[in-house]
Design an enzyme around this catalytic site. Sequence first.
Site, mmCIF file in Angstrom:
data_model
loop_
_atom_site.group_PDB
_atom_site.id
_atom_site.type_symbol
_atom_site.label_atom_id
_atom_site.label_comp_id
_atom_site.label_asym_id
_atom_site.label_seq_id
_atom_site.Cartn_x
_atom_site.Cartn_y
_atom_site.Cartn_z
ATOM 1 N N LYS A 91 -9.014 -27.799 -26.099
ATOM 2 C CA LYS A 91 -10.295 -27.710 -25.402
ATOM 3 C C LYS A 91 -11.284 -26.920 -26.233
ATOM 4 O O LYS A 91 -10.892 -25.866 -26.741
ATOM 5 C CB LYS A 91 -10.040 -27.017 -24.069
ATOM 6 C CG LYS A 91 -11.259 -26.722 -23.254
ATOM 7 C CD LYS A 91 -10.871 -25.967 -22.017
ATOM 8 C CE LYS A 91 -12.141 -25.623 -21.276
ATOM 9 N NZ LYS A 91 -11.904 -24.762 -20.168
ATOM 10 N N LYS A 123 -7.526 -23.173 -26.914
ATOM 11 C CA LYS A 123 -8.811 -23.152 -26.224
ATOM 12 C C LYS A 123 -9.762 -22.283 -27.020
ATOM 13 O O LYS A 123 -9.475 -21.104 -27.278
ATOM 14 C CB LYS A 123 -8.633 -22.600 -24.815
ATOM 15 C CG LYS A 123 -9.951 -22.472 -24.057
ATOM 16 C CD LYS A 123 -9.726 -22.103 -22.603
ATOM 17 C CE LYS A 123 -11.046 -21.927 -21.878
ATOM 18 N NZ LYS A 123 -10.869 -21.571 -20.474
HETATM 19 C C1 PBG Z 1 -11.965 -20.666 -17.514
HETATM 20 C C2 PBG Z 1 -12.466 -22.045 -17.721
HETATM 21 C C3 PBG Z 1 -13.648 -22.402 -18.358
HETATM 22 C C4 PBG Z 1 -13.686 -23.800 -18.371
HETATM 23 C C5 PBG Z 1 -12.548 -24.251 -17.727
HETATM 24 N N1 PBG Z 1 -11.783 -23.147 -17.351
HETATM 25 C C6 PBG Z 1 -14.758 -21.574 -18.818
HETATM 26 C C7 PBG Z 1 -14.563 -20.649 -19.934
HETATM 27 O O1 PBG Z 1 -13.498 -20.554 -20.536
HETATM 28 O O2 PBG Z 1 -15.533 -19.951 -20.221
HETATM 29 C C8 PBG Z 1 -14.777 -24.608 -18.972
HETATM 30 C C9 PBG Z 1 -14.755 -26.043 -18.647
HETATM 31 C C10 PBG Z 1 -15.997 -26.750 -19.010
HETATM 32 O O3 PBG Z 1 -16.868 -26.233 -19.725
HETATM 33 O O4 PBG Z 1 -16.127 -27.903 -18.557
HETATM 34 N N2 PBG Z 1 -11.170 -20.578 -16.371
#
Ligand code: PBG
Length: 328
Positions: A252, A199
């Site tokens: 992601k 991520k």
């Molecule tokens: C954190 C989380 C995020 C997203 C999903 N889970 C935000 C981040 O990491 O700042 C982002 C998902 C998206 O942008 O659609 N729990």
Amino acid sequence: MNAQFPTARPRRLRRNPAMRRFVRETTLEPRQLVLPLFYKEGLRAPAPVASMPGVLQCDLPTLRELARQAVAAHVGGVMLFAVPEVRDAHGSAALDPDGALSVAVREVRDAVGDEVLVMADVCLDEFTDHGHCGVLTATGEVDNDATLVRYAEMSVVLAEAGIDVAAPSGMMDGQVGVIREALDAAGHSEVAILAYAAKYSSAFYGPFRDAVDSDLCGDRRTYQQDPCGARREALREARLDIDEGADFVMVKPALPYLDVLSAVSSQSEVPVLAYQVSGEYSMVEAAAQAGWLDRRAAVLETLTAIRRAGADGILTYWALDAARWLES
Ligand code: PBG
């Protein structure tokens, strides 16, 4: 060879729809899509997310209705996020069996039975007042191991509420291992773990922060990966998660990281998912609203690209639309 008459004619396989259909290798099916849903505690009516046209912060009846639509559209699952009324430094509401996310899980489970997978985000960022994915040390750093204790407890709370899949998204070291151990110890060995393995610290999460009313102080660069980081870092993260017991690994965002997705997919022993994040969604929605892109064609092309790069499944805010288009 006469330069005017090529002997190799790849166009033969593109000649007409029957031929193109016959040689296609990338498939896209509703069952491969997962719909993220947002439940906001205390709402009396659904509230549109300004930066994500078509996406709602749901009250309970709307959450139930969208979950039913997911069943009708034959998507693979729903991923639940919750916005609590009260936040604190420790994200305490995340561990409350009657907290917003547990309430959402129970509502959706009741609405869908076993007809789609019910997944939930295991992370503290929606529940902390500072917006970080974990608890902080006295000096303000994200405290990995103290956070793990909370993730373990949170996943058990969600398992009791009825999830099929726990999805730790916080990028803490060792999160999959502690969650697996906690779930097993609590008698929930049936609950699967979808690990956000690779991520990235991405600008494309911008609109999501609106969807969960987040006011993040600072950034997440000490735990999420650097976009310029090595591909081997992603492979290592995925391998560690699999070794710790992940049933799925995820990359992601999706479209800007197709190379990473392809690399992880070629090495993974478990199914690989990709999260087409909020910014990827909003870009296409904005261009389509301006009349600059054919919305349906662009959406399906992005999803196809993510599948072609190696995703077995895709989290996407277009899950309902795409599933309906694919079945029409
Ligand atoms: C954190 C989380 C995020 C997203 C999903 N889970 C935000 C981040 O990491 O700042 C982002 C998902 C998206 O942008 O659609 N729990």
